[in-house]
Design a protein around this motif. Structure first.
Motif, short mmCIF file in Angstrom:
data_model
loop_
_atom_site.label_atom_id
_atom_site.label_comp_id
_atom_site.label_asym_id
_atom_site.label_seq_id
_atom_site.Cartn_x
_atom_site.Cartn_y
_atom_site.Cartn_z
N UNK A 38 0.62 -1.18 -0.14
CA UNK A 38 0.27 -0.12 0.01
C UNK A 38 0.84 1.42 -0.23
N UNK A 39 1.89 1.24 0.60
CA UNK A 39 2.60 2.49 0.89
C UNK A 39 4.02 2.34 1.57
N UNK A 40 4.92 3.33 1.39
CA UNK A 40 6.32 3.50 2.03
C UNK A 40 5.99 3.73 3.65
N UNK A 41 6.77 2.94 4.44
CA UNK A 41 6.66 3.08 5.88
C UNK A 41 8.19 3.41 6.30
N UNK A 42 8.51 4.62 6.79
CA UNK A 42 9.60 5.13 7.29
C UNK A 42 9.80 5.20 8.61
N UNK A 43 10.25 4.24 9.15
CA UNK A 43 10.50 4.03 10.72
C UNK A 43 11.80 4.75 11.11
N UNK A 44 11.66 5.43 11.98
CA UNK A 44 12.76 6.24 12.89
C UNK A 44 12.43 6.80 14.16
#
Length: 230
Positions: free
Chosen positions: A214-220
């Motif tokens: 579905x989408x990009x997930x940018x974990x930080x």
């Protein structure tokens, strides 16, 4: 706009916009609303939206899986079983999930419970460390994601074997500490993995990017760019 309204919980406004659009809504629009229905637990609207989606894409497994999960979340077991039977009757097969990660120019692919990787023992050791550190900060596996009839311990083990967790564990042992971990998954990241990866990004001080269906997930630093609209 419909996606933004859905994300923020304004489902009635999103549907008003759908009804007044100068063109017929396509599958992408209906899928955006269906995702919002799961997040905001609107089962009645989800049923209506799924009807539209199944007319447009009767062979798309994601619609059935999403509705099945919505029914499971709301503990409507009978309706969840009906969705499974409908998939079987129509010959719709759930796409097998996998995750991949590139290290030193080579792509490594993982499936749930995969033990075929040549470094599997190192990966398992890292998964054990991840599990220990997650639990030390209060993480509790979301075992409701596992719908088969097994005990809680087996459900926890099944969640730990999800392909994105295996790919991330491999990335942590294979990539330099200053490099982000990039993972691609062919399906949506589940709620439990999303919750766990947020904590992993903080505990290991690593940027983790997961591109799912579905989408990009940018974990930080313990947060995700999707603001938990996973």
């Amino acid at each position: 706009m419909i996606d933004l309204l859905g994300r923020s919980g304004h489902l009635d406004e999103a549907m008003d916009l759908v009804r007044t659009m100068p063109m017929q809504p396509n599958a992408i629009i209906w899928a955006s609303i269906l995702s919002a229905c799961r997040v905001h637990k609107d089962v009645d609207l989800a049923r209506n939206v799924a009807d539209h989606l199944l007319k447009l894409e009767p062979d798309e497994d994601a619609v059935y899986v999403q509705m099945y999960n919505i029914y499971i979340d709301s503990r409507e077991w009978e309706n969840a079983s009906k969705i499974r039977r409908l998939m079987e009757d129509r010959g719709v097969k759930k796409t097998a999930g996998y995750s991949s990660i590139a290290v030193a120019g080579q792509v490594h692919k993982f499936i749930v419970g995969d033990r075929s990787h040549p470094q599997i023992m190192e990966i398992i050791a890292m998964m054990e460390e991840i599990t220990h550190r997650l639990k030390s900060v209060g993480y509790s596996p979301i075992t409701s994601q596992i719908t088969v009839d097994v005990d809680e311990e087996e459900k926890e083990q099944a969640l730990l074997a999800h392909s994105e967790k295996l790919a991330i564990a491999f990335g942590l042992i294979s990539l330099a500490p200053n490099l982000p971990v990039h993972v691609i998954k062919n399906l949506r990241v589940c709620e439990d993995c999303h919750s766990a990866i947020k904590l992993i990004s903080k505990l290991w001080n690593r940027e983790i990017i997961v591109r799912d269906r579905s989408r990009f997930h940018h974990f930080r630093n313990g947060a995700c760019s999707c603001n938990d609209f996973w």
